[in-house]
Design an enzyme around this catalytic site. Structure first.
Site, PDB file in Angstrom:
ATOM      1  N   TYR A  31       6.601   6.945  -2.470  1.00  5.21           N
ATOM      2  CA  TYR A  31       7.810   7.097  -1.657  1.00  5.21           C
ATOM      3  C   TYR A  31       9.036   7.360  -2.517  1.00  5.21           C
ATOM      4  O   TYR A  31       8.992   7.257  -3.741  1.00  5.21           O
ATOM      5  CB  TYR A  31       8.028   5.859  -0.787  1.00  5.21           C
ATOM      6  CG  TYR A  31       8.583   4.659  -1.536  1.00  5.21           C
ATOM      7  CD1 TYR A  31       7.798   3.924  -2.412  1.00  5.21           C
ATOM      8  CD2 TYR A  31       9.921   4.274  -1.373  1.00  5.21           C
ATOM      9  CE1 TYR A  31       8.318   2.829  -3.098  1.00  5.21           C
ATOM     10  CE2 TYR A  31      10.447   3.177  -2.058  1.00  5.21           C
ATOM     11  CZ  TYR A  31       9.635   2.462  -2.911  1.00  5.21           C
ATOM     12  OH  TYR A  31      10.153   1.397  -3.595  1.00  5.21           O
ATOM     13  N   ARG A  50      10.432  13.282  -8.896  1.00  2.00           N
ATOM     14  CA  ARG A  50       9.730  12.025  -9.185  1.00  2.00           C
ATOM     15  C   ARG A  50       8.645  11.744  -8.151  1.00  2.00           C
ATOM     16  O   ARG A  50       7.590  11.190  -8.465  1.00  2.00           O
ATOM     17  CB  ARG A  50      10.714  10.851  -9.269  1.00  2.00           C
ATOM     18  CG  ARG A  50      10.051   9.561  -9.757  1.00  2.00           C
ATOM     19  CD  ARG A  50      11.035   8.429  -9.983  1.00  2.00           C
ATOM     20  NE  ARG A  50      11.729   8.060  -8.760  1.00  2.00           N
ATOM     21  CZ  ARG A  50      12.698   7.156  -8.696  1.00  2.00           C
ATOM     22  NH1 ARG A  50      13.093   6.517  -9.793  1.00  2.00           N
ATOM     23  NH2 ARG A  50      13.286   6.874  -7.551  1.00  2.00           N
ATOM     24  N   ARG A  98     -11.894   4.336   7.305  1.00  2.00           N
ATOM     25  CA  ARG A  98     -11.511   3.438   6.225  1.00  2.00           C
ATOM     26  C   ARG A  98     -12.636   3.178   5.230  1.00  2.00           C
ATOM     27  O   ARG A  98     -13.570   2.431   5.514  1.00  2.00           O
ATOM     28  CB  ARG A  98     -11.040   2.097   6.796  1.00  2.00           C
ATOM     29  CG  ARG A  98     -10.491   1.161   5.717  1.00  2.00           C
ATOM     30  CD  ARG A  98     -10.216  -0.242   6.223  1.00  2.00           C
ATOM     31  NE  ARG A  98      -9.741  -1.085   5.139  1.00  2.00           N
ATOM     32  CZ  ARG A  98     -10.523  -1.643   4.222  1.00  2.00           C
ATOM     33  NH1 ARG A  98     -11.816  -1.444   4.259  1.00  2.00           N
ATOM     34  NH2 ARG A  98      -9.999  -2.382   3.262  1.00  2.00           N
ATOM     35  N   HIS A 100     -12.670   2.891   0.635  1.00  2.00           N
ATOM     36  CA  HIS A 100     -11.726   2.906  -0.477  1.00  2.00           C
ATOM     37  C   HIS A 100     -11.618   4.269  -1.152  1.00  2.00           C
ATOM     38  O   HIS A 100     -10.531   4.714  -1.502  1.00  2.00           O
ATOM     39  CB  HIS A 100     -12.114   1.855  -1.525  1.00  2.00           C
ATOM     40  CG  HIS A 100     -11.868   0.447  -1.076  1.00  2.00           C
ATOM     41  ND1 HIS A 100     -12.432  -0.090   0.057  1.00  2.00           N
ATOM     42  CD2 HIS A 100     -11.104  -0.529  -1.605  1.00  2.00           C
ATOM     43  CE1 HIS A 100     -12.032  -1.337   0.212  1.00  2.00           C
ATOM     44  NE2 HIS A 100     -11.210  -1.633  -0.796  1.00  2.00           N
ATOM     45  N   LYS A 147       6.084   5.111  -8.190  1.00  2.00           N
ATOM     46  CA  LYS A 147       6.820   4.557  -7.047  1.00  2.00           C
ATOM     47  C   LYS A 147       5.863   4.478  -5.867  1.00  2.00           C
ATOM     48  O   LYS A 147       5.909   5.292  -4.941  1.00  2.00           O
ATOM     49  CB  LYS A 147       8.068   5.397  -6.737  1.00  2.00           C
ATOM     50  CG  LYS A 147       9.158   4.602  -6.013  1.00  2.00           C
ATOM     51  CD  LYS A 147      10.490   5.337  -6.080  1.00  2.00           C
ATOM     52  CE  LYS A 147      11.530   4.759  -5.135  1.00  2.00           C
ATOM     53  NZ  LYS A 147      11.941   3.387  -5.391  1.00  2.00           N
ATOM     54  N   GLU A 179      12.574  -5.288 -15.144  1.00  2.00           N
ATOM     55  CA  GLU A 179      13.553  -4.669 -14.245  1.00  2.00           C
ATOM     56  C   GLU A 179      13.757  -5.588 -13.055  1.00  2.00           C
ATOM     57  O   GLU A 179      13.179  -6.675 -13.000  1.00  2.00           O
ATOM     58  CB  GLU A 179      13.061  -3.286 -13.798  1.00  2.00           C
ATOM     59  CG  GLU A 179      11.740  -3.335 -13.039  1.00  2.00           C
ATOM     60  CD  GLU A 179      11.232  -1.976 -12.585  1.00  2.00           C
ATOM     61  OE1 GLU A 179      12.040  -1.038 -12.453  1.00  2.00           O
ATOM     62  OE2 GLU A 179      10.019  -1.859 -12.338  1.00  2.00           O
ATOM     63  N   LEU A 203       9.971   1.262 -13.354  1.00  2.00           N
ATOM     64  CA  LEU A 203      10.239   2.552 -12.730  1.00  2.00           C
ATOM     65  C   LEU A 203      11.465   3.145 -13.427  1.00  2.00           C
ATOM     66  O   LEU A 203      12.497   2.474 -13.538  1.00  2.00           O
ATOM     67  CB  LEU A 203      10.539   2.376 -11.239  1.00  2.00           C
ATOM     68  CG  LEU A 203      10.783   3.709 -10.524  1.00  2.00           C
ATOM     69  CD1 LEU A 203       9.454   4.421 -10.281  1.00  2.00           C
ATOM     70  CD2 LEU A 203      11.519   3.506  -9.215  1.00  2.00           C
TER      71      LEU A 203
HETATM   72  N1  PLP Z   1      12.948  -0.258 -10.096  1.00  2.00           N
HETATM   73  C1  PLP Z   1      12.347  -0.520  -8.926  1.00  2.00           C
HETATM   74  C2  PLP Z   1      11.176  -1.445  -8.899  1.00  2.00           C
HETATM   75  C3  PLP Z   1      12.836   0.071  -7.736  1.00  2.00           C
HETATM   76  O1  PLP Z   1      12.236  -0.175  -6.558  1.00  2.00           O
HETATM   77  C4  PLP Z   1      13.975   0.928  -7.812  1.00  2.00           C
HETATM   78  C5  PLP Z   1      14.507   1.605  -6.623  1.00  2.00           C
HETATM   79  O2  PLP Z   1      14.676   1.127  -5.572  1.00  2.00           O
HETATM   80  C6  PLP Z   1      14.573   1.137  -9.048  1.00  2.00           C
HETATM   81  C7  PLP Z   1      14.016   0.548 -10.178  1.00  2.00           C
HETATM   82  C8  PLP Z   1      15.796   2.010  -9.168  1.00  2.00           C
HETATM   83  O3  PLP Z   1      15.447   3.369  -9.041  1.00  2.00           O
HETATM   84  P1  PLP Z   1      16.485   4.436  -8.483  1.00  2.00           P
HETATM   85  O4  PLP Z   1      17.699   4.366  -9.357  1.00  2.00           O
HETATM   86  O5  PLP Z   1      15.754   5.735  -8.628  1.00  2.00           O
HETATM   87  O6  PLP Z   1      16.779   4.069  -7.080  1.00  2.00           O
END
Ligand code: PLP
Length: 284
Positions: A31, A50, A98, A100, A147, A179, A203
């Site tokens: 997403y 991305r 369904r 896997h 993501k 993060e 991410l």
């Molecule tokens: N890290 C995580 C786990 C996130 O879910 C997000 C975004 O929501 C970010 C970092 C920040 O990413 P972005 O600046 O692309 O929104």
């Protein structure tokens, strides 16, 4: 309102997702969230790029071009009359009985794109005053660079923060800060901005990438290296970034004030630079 389903813009009320959509059953999809300022998309190309990278990493073929998706998203924003808001979009591996393993290539199951819009005001008051955070153990998998729709550890961490009266949970793996639960995390020490390297443990936020460039252009050292929870608590300044939170000052972590207990000078400077970037990118 209108939504995107596959290659079309439709009324939300006519779209139904099957019980055996793999996104629903397995979280088998990826997403993005794109910000809208004054009706204009901010860094849309980067987010869509991305999305394709995330899809590739889970061996999923989106079967649409990035250009087509950008056009559809821009059209959706226009049709819904979004002012300040966001677009949520996801692609799942589609609907199939369904099991896997991936649906067979001849099964006619294809990846399905859905997207909708929201009005979301900028968090002006919090950007001004700063917010509080807790620290929490990072219990996610080892591919946080994707993501993916699987957000249960993130959900649990955010809920813990919320119950503690805090805005965000800053995650750590055995004491190393990775993060936030839905953001990237930074500390400022001796004028340097320090954040975890963009590897499989985080991410690589689009906001993070914009910020790295702004730092570079403005002579602010942007250092990608691991730091500990201890360093976080002793930092001059702490902040997080995300698409919806922008550059958000963190003034307390685990109930302990950071620096002077209010947003610091480097964070303020970055907020100013980021705001200028928004204005530049989204002016008519
Ligand atoms: N890290 C995580 C786990 C996130 O879910 C997000 C975004 O929501 C970010 C970092 C920040 O990413 P972005 O600046 O692309 O929104």
């Amino acid at each position: 309102g209108k939504i995107i389903f596959g290659d079309q813009i439709l009324d939300r009320s006519v779209v139904h997702i099957d019980l055996e959509d793999r996104g629903y059953q397995f979280g088998d999809g990826v997403y993005e969230v794109i910000r809208v300022y004054g009706g204009k998309l901010f860094t849309a190309k980067e987010h869509i790029e991305r999305l394709f990278q995330s899809a590739k990493k889970i061996k999923m073929d989106i079967s649409m071009t990035p250009e087509r998706i950008e056009d559809l998203v821009a059209e959706l924003v226009k049709e819904n009359g979004v002012g300040f808001g966001s677009v949520y979009m996801q692609v799942t591996r589609g609907t199939a009985p369904r099991t896997h393993m991936f649906p067979k290539p001849d099964s006619q199951t294809t990846a399905v794109l859905t997207a909708y819009t929201n009005e979301v005001p900028r968090p002006e008051r919090q950007l001004e005053s700063g917010v509080d955070a807790i620290t929490a153990e990072d219990i996610r998998w080892l591919r946080c660079d994707i993501k993916s729709l699987n957000l249960l550890p993130n959900v649990l961490a955010k809920q813990e923060a919320t119950e503690a009266g805090c805005f965000e949970a800053i995650l750590h793996r055995s004491g190393i800060v990775t993060e936030g639960s839905s953001s990237n995390a930074y500390l400022v020490r001796n004028g340097e901005v320090i954040t975890h390297p963009a590897d499989n443990f985080i991410l690589n936020g689009i906001t993070r990438q914009v910020l790295a460039k702004l730092c570079q252009e403005n002579g602010i050292p942007f250092v990608e290296k691991a730091f500990g929870v201890v360093d976080l608590l002793q930092a001059d300044e702490v902040f997080i970034t995300s698409t919806t939170s922008e550059v958000m000052p963190i003034v307390k972590v685990d109930d302990k004030p950071i620096g002077a207990g209010k947003p610091g000078g480097v964070t303020r400077k970055l907020q100013t630079l980021f705001e200028a970037k928004i204005n530049e990118e989204t002016k008519v």
